[in-house]
Design a protein around this motif. Sequence first.
Motif, PDB file in Angstrom:
ATOM      1  N   VAL A   4      10.136  -9.202  -1.903  1.00 28.87           N
ATOM      2  CA  VAL A   4      11.158  -8.187  -2.695  1.00 28.87           C
ATOM      3  C   VAL A   4      10.612  -7.002  -2.722  1.00 28.87           C
ATOM      4  CG1 VAL A   4      11.679  -8.874  -4.594  1.00 28.87           C
ATOM      5  CG2 VAL A   4      13.693  -8.204  -3.285  1.00 28.87           C
ATOM      6  N   ASP A   5       8.995  -6.858  -3.309  1.00 23.43           N
ATOM      7  CA  ASP A   5       8.771  -5.536  -3.721  1.00 23.43           C
ATOM      8  C   ASP A   5       7.845  -5.137  -2.112  1.00 23.43           C
ATOM      9  OD1 ASP A   5       9.681  -5.799  -6.107  1.00 23.43           O
ATOM     10  OD2 ASP A   5       7.929  -7.315  -6.957  1.00 23.43           O
ATOM     11  N   LEU A   6       8.180  -5.536  -1.466  1.00 23.56           N
ATOM     12  CA  LEU A   6       7.605  -5.248  -0.110  1.00 23.56           C
ATOM     13  C   LEU A   6       7.494  -3.840   0.394  1.00 23.56           C
ATOM     14  CD1 LEU A   6       6.494  -8.401   1.860  1.00 23.56           C
ATOM     15  CD2 LEU A   6       4.292  -7.060  -0.001  1.00 23.56           C
ATOM     16  N   HIS A   7       6.879  -2.873   0.579  1.00 21.74           N
ATOM     17  CA  HIS A   7       6.701  -1.473   1.661  1.00 21.74           C
ATOM     18  C   HIS A   7       6.015  -0.934   2.384  1.00 21.74           C
ATOM     19  CE1 HIS A   7       3.806   1.057  -1.022  1.00 21.74           C
ATOM     20  NE2 HIS A   7       4.843  -0.189  -2.005  1.00 21.74           N
ATOM     21  N   ALA A   8       6.244  -0.675   3.400  1.00 17.20           N
ATOM     22  CA  ALA A   8       5.320  -0.169   4.369  1.00 17.20           C
ATOM     23  C   ALA A   8       3.299   0.320   3.818  1.00 17.20           C
ATOM     24  CB  ALA A   8       5.660   0.979   5.571  1.00 17.20           C
ATOM     25  N   ARG A   9       2.550   0.175   4.604  1.00 12.89           N
ATOM     26  CA  ARG A   9       1.321   0.463   3.726  1.00 12.89           C
ATOM     27  C   ARG A   9       0.271  -0.259   2.911  1.00 12.89           C
ATOM     28  NH1 ARG A   9       4.158   5.339   3.992  1.00 12.89           N
ATOM     29  NH2 ARG A   9       4.064   5.566   1.625  1.00 12.89           N
ATOM     30  N   LEU A  10       1.007  -1.123   2.088  1.00 14.27           N
ATOM     31  CA  LEU A  10       0.320  -2.153   1.344  1.00 14.27           C
ATOM     32  C   LEU A  10      -0.485  -2.853   2.268  1.00 14.27           C
ATOM     33  CD1 LEU A  10       3.086  -3.250  -1.070  1.00 14.27           C
ATOM     34  CD2 LEU A  10       1.517  -1.633  -2.022  1.00 14.27           C
ATOM     35  N   ILE A  11      -1.279  -3.387   1.584  1.00  8.31           N
ATOM     36  CA  ILE A  11      -2.154  -4.101   2.230  1.00  8.31           C
ATOM     37  C   ILE A  11      -2.457  -5.452   1.656  1.00  8.31           C
ATOM     38  CG2 ILE A  11      -4.487  -4.956   3.429  1.00  8.31           C
ATOM     39  CD1 ILE A  11      -5.058  -1.778   3.202  1.00  8.31           C
ATOM     40  N   VAL A  12      -1.675  -6.907   1.863  1.00  7.71           N
ATOM     41  CA  VAL A  12      -1.868  -8.212   1.164  1.00  7.71           C
ATOM     42  C   VAL A  12      -2.415  -9.118   1.594  1.00  7.71           C
ATOM     43  CG1 VAL A  12       0.674  -7.116   0.514  1.00  7.71           C
ATOM     44  CG2 VAL A  12       0.945  -8.667   2.739  1.00  7.71           C
ATOM     45  N   SER A  13      -2.055 -10.174   0.825  1.00  7.65           N
ATOM     46  CA  SER A  13      -3.021 -11.334   1.558  1.00  7.65           C
ATOM     47  C   SER A  13      -1.942 -12.861   1.725  1.00  7.65           C
ATOM     48  CB  SER A  13      -4.834 -11.967   1.747  1.00  7.65           C
ATOM     49  OG  SER A  13      -4.139 -12.144   0.269  1.00  7.65           O
ATOM     50  N   THR A  14      -1.823 -13.801   2.143  1.00  3.70           N
ATOM     51  CA  THR A  14      -1.028 -14.748   1.391  1.00  3.70           C
ATOM     52  C   THR A  14      -2.131 -15.880   2.397  1.00  3.70           C
ATOM     53  OG1 THR A  14       1.038 -16.139   1.566  1.00  3.70           O
ATOM     54  CG2 THR A  14       0.603 -14.435   3.070  1.00  3.70           C
ATOM     55  N   PRO A  15      -1.645 -16.983   2.125  1.00  2.00           N
ATOM     56  CA  PRO A  15      -2.652 -18.178   3.722  1.00  2.00           C
ATOM     57  C   PRO A  15      -1.786 -18.089   4.899  1.00  2.00           C
ATOM     58  CG  PRO A  15      -2.465 -19.072   1.054  1.00  2.00           C
ATOM     59  CD  PRO A  15      -2.097 -18.001   0.860  1.00  2.00           C
ATOM     60  N   GLU A  16      -0.187 -18.431   5.270  1.00  2.00           N
ATOM     61  CA  GLU A  16       0.210 -18.297   5.511  1.00  2.00           C
ATOM     62  C   GLU A  16       0.865 -17.013   6.316  1.00  2.00           C
ATOM     63  OE1 GLU A  16       1.660 -18.587   2.045  1.00  2.00           O
ATOM     64  OE2 GLU A  16       2.500 -20.363   2.434  1.00  2.00           O
ATOM     65  N   TRP A  17      -0.684 -16.158   6.772  1.00  2.00           N
ATOM     66  CA  TRP A  17      -0.505 -15.584   7.286  1.00  2.00           C
ATOM     67  C   TRP A  17      -1.487 -14.973   8.215  1.00  2.00           C
ATOM     68  CZ3 TRP A  17       3.184 -10.860   4.958  1.00  2.00           C
ATOM     69  CH2 TRP A  17       4.600 -11.658   4.683  1.00  2.00           C
ATOM     70  N   ASN A  18      -1.660 -14.935   8.959  1.00  2.00           N
ATOM     71  CA  ASN A  18      -3.381 -14.726   9.312  1.00  2.00           C
ATOM     72  C   ASN A  18      -4.160 -14.923   8.373  1.00  2.00           C
ATOM     73  OD1 ASN A  18      -5.412 -13.018  11.196  1.00  2.00           O
ATOM     74  ND2 ASN A  18      -5.744 -10.956   9.640  1.00  2.00           N
ATOM     75  N   ASN A  19      -4.460 -16.486   8.159  1.00  2.00           N
ATOM     76  CA  ASN A  19      -5.308 -17.606   7.694  1.00  2.00           C
ATOM     77  C   ASN A  19      -5.973 -16.364   7.043  1.00  2.00           C
ATOM     78  OD1 ASN A  19      -5.094 -19.522  10.502  1.00  2.00           O
ATOM     79  ND2 ASN A  19      -7.039 -17.667  11.750  1.00  2.00           N
ATOM     80  N   GLY A  20      -4.980 -16.034   6.106  1.00  3.22           N
ATOM     81  CA  GLY A  20      -5.378 -15.970   4.805  1.00  3.22           C
ATOM     82  C   GLY A  20      -6.119 -14.839   4.463  1.00  3.22           C
ATOM     83  N   HIS A  21      -6.322 -13.619   6.134  1.00  2.00           N
ATOM     84  CA  HIS A  21      -6.908 -12.514   5.894  1.00  2.00           C
ATOM     85  C   HIS A  21      -6.353 -11.713   5.431  1.00  2.00           C
ATOM     86  CE1 HIS A  21     -10.622 -14.957   7.260  1.00  2.00           C
ATOM     87  NE2 HIS A  21     -10.066 -15.164   7.536  1.00  2.00           N
ATOM     88  N   PRO A  22      -6.816 -10.237   4.894  1.00  2.28           N
ATOM     89  CA  PRO A  22      -5.448  -9.234   4.756  1.00  2.28           C
ATOM     90  C   PRO A  22      -5.345  -8.635   6.482  1.00  2.28           C
ATOM     91  CG  PRO A  22      -7.681  -9.679   3.902  1.00  2.28           C
ATOM     92  CD  PRO A  22      -7.827 -10.565   4.562  1.00  2.28           C
ATOM     93  N   VAL A  23      -3.606  -8.396   5.680  1.00  2.00           N
ATOM     94  CA  VAL A  23      -2.870  -7.852   6.229  1.00  2.00           C
ATOM     95  C   VAL A  23      -2.252  -6.722   6.331  1.00  2.00           C
ATOM     96  CG1 VAL A  23      -2.228  -9.828   7.242  1.00  2.00           C
ATOM     97  CG2 VAL A  23      -0.630  -8.999   6.169  1.00  2.00           C
ATOM     98  N   ARG A  24      -1.966  -5.707   7.463  1.00  2.00           N
ATOM     99  CA  ARG A  24      -0.798  -3.922   6.604  1.00  2.00           C
ATOM    100  C   ARG A  24       0.228  -4.159   6.189  1.00  2.00           C
ATOM    101  NH1 ARG A  24      -3.717  -0.094   6.143  1.00  2.00           N
ATOM    102  NH2 ARG A  24      -5.424  -0.282   7.881  1.00  2.00           N
TER     103      ARG A  24
END
Length: 72
Positions: A4-24
């Motif tokens: 709920v706190d996400l907004h454009a341009r943040l770089i985050v990671s989670t194991p469920e997305w992109n094999n745990g590698h950072p995403v924009r």
Amino acid sequence: MVAVDLHARLIVSTPEWNNGHPVRILNAHPTPGGVGVRYQDVWAHQPARLVTVEPGFELVLVDGGCQAGRTR
């Protein structure tokens, strides 16, 4: 941080997305089913993905992104 706190341009990671590698985060907005999030790997090697997650979905903040053309 949670979805709920996400907004454009943040770089985050989670194991469920992109094999745990950072995403924009390209876009994030509330929807009736949770939070709609459009993200892409930080090097843009893969197409952007669109997912809906629960508002409390947990992510790790890697970088705060760029604000007004300046890096944080």
